[in-house]
Motif scaffolding. Structure first.
Motif: not given
Length: 197
Positions: A135-158
């Motif tokens: 489970t990985v957080s990142a700047y929202p624009a990086c979400r596709p990369e995080v998910e393509l890498a097989g991780a769950t994107y943590a959609d959390i507050a900034i």
């Protein structure tokens, strides 16, 4: 007991706050922090940029300070470090193309050493192929990369952060209090899934 050693891999146009604040905060906490950049040596500088949130559809970018490196990337022995820190900004975009950077990241993840990445730092994690199943957080624009890498994107507050075992991630510099607090807990072996010091 000697202070834990943290390696910070950064580069030109790293985000100013995401480089300066963790570097200074971790030093103030008593950790040793070596800031390095491929192709540069101790005493060289990297240019920083300031990413700000001003109501536009994406962040704005302005030139920041020069940040002085205190160690030489080519001389680093990753086995001598206890943890890794990856700031965001534009630097990860080109640092992820460096095989030695990716090998360093793989070392820390394979050895289950504490790793902290913020904002666009996730681009290096995805390129190193080390976050599958995490489970990985990142700047929202990086979400596709995080998910393509097989991780769950943590959609959390900034201003939030997430810890998954040895890995602590956050979306951007407003998360510094949460991100650095969680990283400190992992460094001390106090976080769930962390190794005891």
């Amino acid at each position: 007991m000697s202070a834990k050693k943290i390696l910070m891999i950064t580069g030109d146009f790293t985000e100013d706050y995401e480089t300066m604040v963790p570097f200074q905060t971790l030093l103030a906490m008593g950790y040793e922090v070596d800031a390095v950049c491929p192709g540069k040596k101790a005493g060289d500088t990297v240019a920083t940029c300031i990413h700000d949130f001003e109501g536009d559809q994406t962040y704005t970018e302005k030139r920041g300070h020069n940040f002085t490196l205190n160690a030489t990337f080519a001389e680093v022995d990753v086995a001598a470090y206890d943890a890794l820190l990856i700031p965001g900004g534009r630097a990860p975009e080109y640092l992820r193309l460096d095989a030695a950077v990716l090998a360093a990241v793989k070392h820390f993840m394979d050895e289950n050493k504490p790793v902290a990445a913020i904002c666009h730092g996730a681009q290096i994690l995805t390129a190193a192929k080390v976050i599958n199943g995490r489970t990985v957080s990142a700047y929202p624009a990086c979400r596709p990369e995080v998910e393509l890498a097989g991780a769950t994107y943590a959609d959390i507050a900034i201003d939030g952060a997430v810890t998954d075992g040895n890995l602590v991630t956050a979306p951007a510099w407003p998360a510094h209090p949460a991100w650095l607090s969680q990283f400190n807990a992992v460094l001390k072996g106090e976080a769930a899934g962390a190794l005891a010091a």
